[in-house]
Each structure stands twice: as C-alpha cells, then as structure tokens.
Design a protein around this motif. Structure first.
Motif, PDB file in Angstrom:
ATOM      1  N   UNK A 153       0.829  -1.191   0.000  1.00 38.06           N
ATOM      2  CA  UNK A 153       0.000   0.000   0.000  1.00 38.06           C
ATOM      3  C   UNK A 153       0.871   1.251   0.000  1.00 38.06           C
ATOM      4  N   UNK A 154       1.947   1.206   0.755  1.00 42.38           N
ATOM      5  CA  UNK A 154       2.823   2.368   0.840  1.00 42.38           C
ATOM      6  C   UNK A 154       3.573   2.591  -0.478  1.00 42.38           C
ATOM      7  N   UNK A 157       1.113   3.628  -3.021  1.00 40.06           N
ATOM      8  CA  UNK A 157       0.706   5.000  -2.756  1.00 40.06           C
ATOM      9  C   UNK A 157       1.735   5.983  -3.280  1.00 40.06           C
TER      10      UNK A 157
ATOM     11  N   UNK B 108      -8.517  16.872  -3.061  1.00 39.00           N
ATOM     12  CA  UNK B 108      -7.414  17.327  -3.901  1.00 39.00           C
ATOM     13  C   UNK B 108      -7.539  16.814  -5.332  1.00 39.00           C
ATOM     14  N   UNK B 109      -8.141  15.655  -5.493  1.00 38.76           N
ATOM     15  CA  UNK B 109      -8.179  15.046  -6.813  1.00 38.76           C
ATOM     16  C   UNK B 109      -9.523  15.163  -7.496  1.00 38.76           C
ATOM     17  N   UNK B 144      17.372  12.535   2.103  1.00 38.34           N
ATOM     18  CA  UNK B 144      17.789  12.106   0.775  1.00 38.34           C
ATOM     19  C   UNK B 144      17.847  13.280  -0.187  1.00 38.34           C
ATOM     20  N   UNK B 147      14.512  15.732  -6.176  1.00 41.25           N
ATOM     21  CA  UNK B 147      13.439  16.707  -6.277  1.00 41.25           C
ATOM     22  C   UNK B 147      12.553  16.659  -5.025  1.00 41.25           C
ATOM     23  N   UNK B 149       9.798  17.879  -4.367  1.00 38.03           N
ATOM     24  CA  UNK B 149       8.377  17.673  -4.616  1.00 38.03           C
ATOM     25  C   UNK B 149       8.065  16.196  -4.821  1.00 38.03           C
ATOM     26  N   UNK B 150       8.932  15.503  -5.571  1.00 36.91           N
ATOM     27  CA  UNK B 150       8.737  14.066  -5.752  1.00 36.91           C
ATOM     28  C   UNK B 150       8.797  13.350  -4.419  1.00 36.91           C
ATOM     29  N   UNK B 151       9.780  13.735  -3.624  1.00 35.50           N
ATOM     30  CA  UNK B 151       9.944  13.154  -2.297  1.00 35.50           C
ATOM     31  C   UNK B 151       8.649  13.286  -1.506  1.00 35.50           C
ATOM     32  N   UNK B 153       5.535  14.023  -2.577  1.00 30.07           N
ATOM     33  CA  UNK B 153       4.407  13.330  -3.183  1.00 30.07           C
ATOM     34  C   UNK B 153       4.487  11.837  -2.878  1.00 30.07           C
ATOM     35  N   UNK B 154       5.701  11.293  -2.910  1.00 31.09           N
ATOM     36  CA  UNK B 154       5.859   9.864  -2.665  1.00 31.09           C
ATOM     37  C   UNK B 154       5.580   9.522  -1.200  1.00 31.09           C
ATOM     38  N   UNK B 157       1.970  10.037  -0.577  1.00 27.81           N
ATOM     39  CA  UNK B 157       1.216   8.957  -1.208  1.00 27.81           C
ATOM     40  C   UNK B 157       1.239   7.709  -0.359  1.00 27.81           C
ATOM     41  N   UNK B 158       2.413   7.398   0.184  1.00 27.67           N
ATOM     42  CA  UNK B 158       2.532   6.214   1.029  1.00 27.67           C
ATOM     43  C   UNK B 158       1.636   6.332   2.264  1.00 27.67           C
ATOM     44  N   UNK B 161      -1.924   5.972   1.259  1.00 28.93           N
ATOM     45  CA  UNK B 161      -2.278   4.575   1.004  1.00 28.93           C
ATOM     46  C   UNK B 161      -2.578   3.845   2.298  1.00 28.93           C
ATOM     47  N   UNK B 182      12.633   5.978   6.925  1.00 26.07           N
ATOM     48  CA  UNK B 182      13.728   5.556   6.048  1.00 26.07           C
ATOM     49  C   UNK B 182      13.520   5.984   4.602  1.00 26.07           C
ATOM     50  N   UNK B 183      12.251   6.175   4.246  1.00 27.17           N
ATOM     51  CA  UNK B 183      11.967   6.601   2.881  1.00 27.17           C
ATOM     52  C   UNK B 183      12.606   7.941   2.591  1.00 27.17           C
TER      53      UNK B 183
END
Lengths: 189, 189
Positions: A153-154, A157, B108-109, B144, B147, B149-151, B153-154, B157-158, B161, B182-183
């Motif tokens: 899921x993560x 996501x 948001x979507x 880390x 970008x 923004x990617x960080x 969003x990811x 998102x996780x 989820x 850790x992400x």
DNA sequence: TATAGAATTAAGCAAGTGCTCAATTCTATG
DNA sequence: CATAGAATTGAGCACTTGCTTAATTCTATA
C-alpha cells in the motif's frame, strides 16, 4: 480506418478525461457528448449505457495493468525494478497510460454500485497481486520485513502520488528508480 | 447540549461519509438527509447549500491538518517523525480523523468548480507546505537528495495509502514509523 | 445511379437534482 | 398556561439526468 471504431475510441478518450476530472457520478453523458462535439444520442449508439462506458475503460485499465505485471515472479527484486521502470517509462511517453493509471486508482476509491465492476476491481487490485511477490522477496531476505500489505500500500501509494502529479503537471520530472526501490529493498543487503 | 448544534454536527458526520463514498457530485442532498433520518428541508435549514456543507468539511479538514503541522521547522527529522507519529496515533484512535484524512485527499483530486474551495485547498496542500521543510532537511544532509516535490508526493502517497486502508479496514495494523522515515531520511546518516 | 445500412441528430420522457417555502410541531421561558 | 422562536416536514418548482426513438444524413458498393 473504420469510422465507427475511430469514433468509439474518441468517445472513450473523452470519457476517460471527464471521469478522472469529476468521478463516475459527477460525469454526465451529455458532457461526454458535448466535449466530443457530438449529440448525446450518438453516445448511446456506441454504448448501451453510462455504466458500460465506465466498464469498458476499467477493462482497458485492467489489461494495461496486466501487461505491466507479466515479468516472472522468480526474481522479486528484478521484477519490482522492471515494473517501476516500465511504469515510469510509460508515464513519460504515453499520456493515456498516466490517465489510465490515475483513473484506476480513482476507481478503487469510488463506490459504484455494480457487482460487475467490483469483480473487475478484484482482478485490478495491484496491491493484492503484489503480496505473494513481496512475501517471496521477504523470504529471500531481499525485501524489508513487515506486513506485506502495508509495504504494498505504501509503495503503491508513492507511485500513485508520483503518477497523479505527472498527469496534473506533465513536465514534472520523475524521481530515480533506485530511490523508490530503496523503499522496499532491504538496505542492509 | 444545544439541540441545533448537535444536529448540525450529525449532519456533517453523515455528509462526510457520503462524500467519501460517492464524491462531491455523486452525493445528493436528499441522500445525506435520508441517511441522517431527516427531511431534506432540514438540511437547508442548517446549511445554505450543498457546496457550503462540503466547504465546512474542507475547513474542518484544513484545521485538523494544521494541528498536525505545528511543530517547528528547525528540526526537520524530528518534525517529520512527530508528524507521522501523530498521524498514525490519530488514525488508530480517532475514526473521524482517518475519514477526514481520506476526504482531504479525495478533495485534492476532484474538480469542484468553486474558487473558494480552490483557495482553501492551496492552504491544505500538505505537499506544498512540506517542501521548505524537506529542503531544509536536505541542506543539513539529513534527508535524501532529489526533487523535494517528488519526495513529498511519494511520502505522502505512502501515508495516504496506509490511511485509505485503515479507513476501509479499521483493524489493519499500521507499519512501524522508522520504516516510513527511512523513505526520506538519508540512510548513510 | 440506386439503395442498404451505418452514422448522426433533435426532441422528449420519466426520474432525480438542488433548493424554497408555507405550514406544522416541539420546547424553553415569562 | 401562553407564546415566541427554533426545529422540522412535505409538497413542489425549475432544471438536469440517463436513455429512447423517429427521422435524417452520410457512405460504400451493386
């Protein structure tokens, strides 16, 4: 070349846009027709009802997802890497894929009272399909420990978040794959 | 104790459920009223229109989010850890929080043609608010590279989820926080 | 050129939508 | 008990919805 086929595809493309934008219930058949520059009657010449338009899109989405899943399961790390790589390549090169990807996520989180759709979704629930692969990866010690469903899921996501952004702002740069792999792959490897 | 206040809160709770389930356009005022066991006229006694019900919920959501953001920015790692910890604790103990969390993501979507809502969402876009914090974390070498923004969003998102899953199946166990940290956090630290 | 069949439209029906409003019931306080 | 004001209902208006259908135009081929 067939004029009818071409029109049907066009209608599906337009419908996908509207469904993503406004959801199933928010989308009116008249709006799909209007955006396609066509009478609403024609829409019902090509599709038997609103639901069947949605269903046809879900079916396309399920197929699209399956293609991305065909690499064998006896190499979880490789599989995962390839899957994410494929997904990102498609997101970069094929706007329809991105829309479909987002659409499939919206579908998962919207109740459409239809058993046929619900069944289809079972087969489109990537999280469920990934679990055995993750379990295998964990058994080999290649993947992080922890509830495989949470892991799924993560990760998913995260990918979804990135895809959403890519669809909304198409020139967003995608992150490196290694970076996403690290989320799942055991860092002590 | 006030009977009217209590009713209004009840109507908001019911509306939240329906909005999550069917989205803005799919939700009819009659259905909210019916599920609350009340005439539709009463709904319009407490709210001036459908949109204002939605707006009131968005406002509550924005506040709820802000509370989770109040820890200072001069300790990005600590901040992030606390935020995720808070979010998970709330997900575990407060079903309303989880629903609100999912609702805010749906908002948001979904396109709701309303400038007031759009403005509100600007202030509720957690990804945007996190970016300076992530930049600071990267500057310190604690986070880390990549970008921001990617960080964002990811990671988000996780978390989303996980929250979605928690709302759908309330007894899902939540993953460990370190695992999510850790992400983002630089593993060579 | 004649014509069968596909592509397309425009009008419209039954049901559902957001919302209003006059009329009623409930409830607290003088 | 009387009454002001809040809580609540139910009918209904104007409009939109999904979908149908008869009628028209286009188009390929005999």
């Amino acid at each position: 070349m067939d004029k009818g086929d071409e029109r049907k595809k066009q209608l599906l493309r337009v419908a996908l846009d509207v469904f993503i934008e406004k959801g199933y219930y928010g989308t009116s058949t008249r709006e799909i027709a209007r955006r396609a520059g066509v009478s609403s009657g024609l829409l019902f010449h090509y599709f038997s009802n609103k639901e069947s338009i949605y269903l046809e899109l879900v079916n396309i989405g399920v197929e699209e997802m399956k293609i991305n899943m065909e690499i064998a399961m006896n190499a979880p790390c490789e599989y995962l890497f390839q899957t994410i790589k494929n997904t990102f390549e498609q997101l970069e090169s094929n706007p329809f894929f991105g829309k479909m990807f987002v659409f499939m996520d919206n579908v998962q989180h919207t109740t459409v009272n239809d058993k046929e759709i619900e069944l289809l979704l079972e087969s489109a629930d990537i999280c469920k399909q990934w679990i055995p692969i993750i379990l295998e990866g964990q058994r080999r010690g290649e993947f992080r420990d922890g509830n495989p469903h949470s892991l799924c899921v993560a990760v998913f996501g995260a990918i979804q978040g990135i895809a959403q952004e890519k669809v909304r702002i198409p020139n967003t740069p995608l992150p490196k794959i290694d970076w996403l792999m690290d989320m799942i792959v055991n860092s002590t490897k």
